[in-house]
Design an enzyme around this catalytic site. Structure first.
Site, short mmCIF file in Angstrom:
data_model
loop_
_atom_site.label_atom_id
_atom_site.label_comp_id
_atom_site.label_asym_id
_atom_site.label_seq_id
_atom_site.Cartn_x
_atom_site.Cartn_y
_atom_site.Cartn_z
N LYS A 11 0.82 -1.21 0.00
CA LYS A 11 0.00 0.00 0.00
C LYS A 11 0.86 1.27 0.00
O LYS A 11 2.07 1.22 0.29
CB LYS A 11 -0.95 -0.04 1.21
N ASN A 114 -2.17 0.35 6.74
CA ASN A 114 -1.69 -0.91 7.29
C ASN A 114 -0.82 -1.72 6.32
O ASN A 114 -0.74 -2.94 6.40
CB ASN A 114 -2.86 -1.74 7.83
#
Ligand code: IDP
Ligand code: MG
Length: 141
Positions: A11, A114
């Site tokens: 991410k 996360n």
């Protein structure tokens, strides 16, 4: 069970922190093979489409904004039982709840930022892999 493919995304928070390589290494060290990878900066529309199953969740808008804040690295990983093994290596969604030694425990900052995404089922993988990769972009190994 058996050989599976799963969609993993490093991410934007992890790419920005410069830990993408370390995260991908975790999967390689676990014996998963990289069949495809690229770096992409998602548009809001692309992020919203990817996370469409979460459209009714209170965090949907914020999640889509987070996923567009910088480039991410979607990958296709393959291996025995890859879907659940990736989920185990990632750890719980909330890094505060993630087990020691998991990727999220080590690299995630918050329940939203996360570090990594992994398909949660064969049905999800079947939607998520072609969301990012054409068949010709996925190598047989
Ligand atoms: P998962 O990534 O562990 O499968 P999901 O529940 O599918 O978790 O949520 C998708 C993503 O949405 C999470 O990885 C995280 O980035 C974000 N998210 C989940 N729950 C929350 C929350 O309560 N607040 C903010 N963001 C969240
Ligand atoms: Mg999920």
């Amino acid at each position: 069970m058996g050989i599976e493919r799963t969609l993993v995304i490093v991410k934007p928070d992890a790419v920005a922190k410069g830990v993408a390589g370390k995260i991908i290494s975790r999967f390689e060290e676990a014996g998963l093979r990289i069949l495809a990878a690229k770096l992409v900066h998602l548009t809001h529309e692309q992020a919203a489409g990817f996370y469409i199953v979460h459209r009714e969740r209170p965090f949907y808008r914020s999640l889509c904004a987070f996923m567009t804040q910088g480039p991410c690295i979607p990958t296709v990983l393959e291996g025995d039982n890859a879907i659940s093994r990736v989920r185990d290596l990632m750890g719980a969604t909330d890094p505060a709840q993630a087990a020691p030694g998991t990727i999220r425990r080590e690299f995630a900052a918050s329940i939203e930022a996360n570090a990594v995404h992994g398909s949660d089922s064969p049905e999800s993988a079947a939607f998520e892999i072609p969301y990012f990769f054409d068949a010709l972009e996925i190598s047989a190994r």
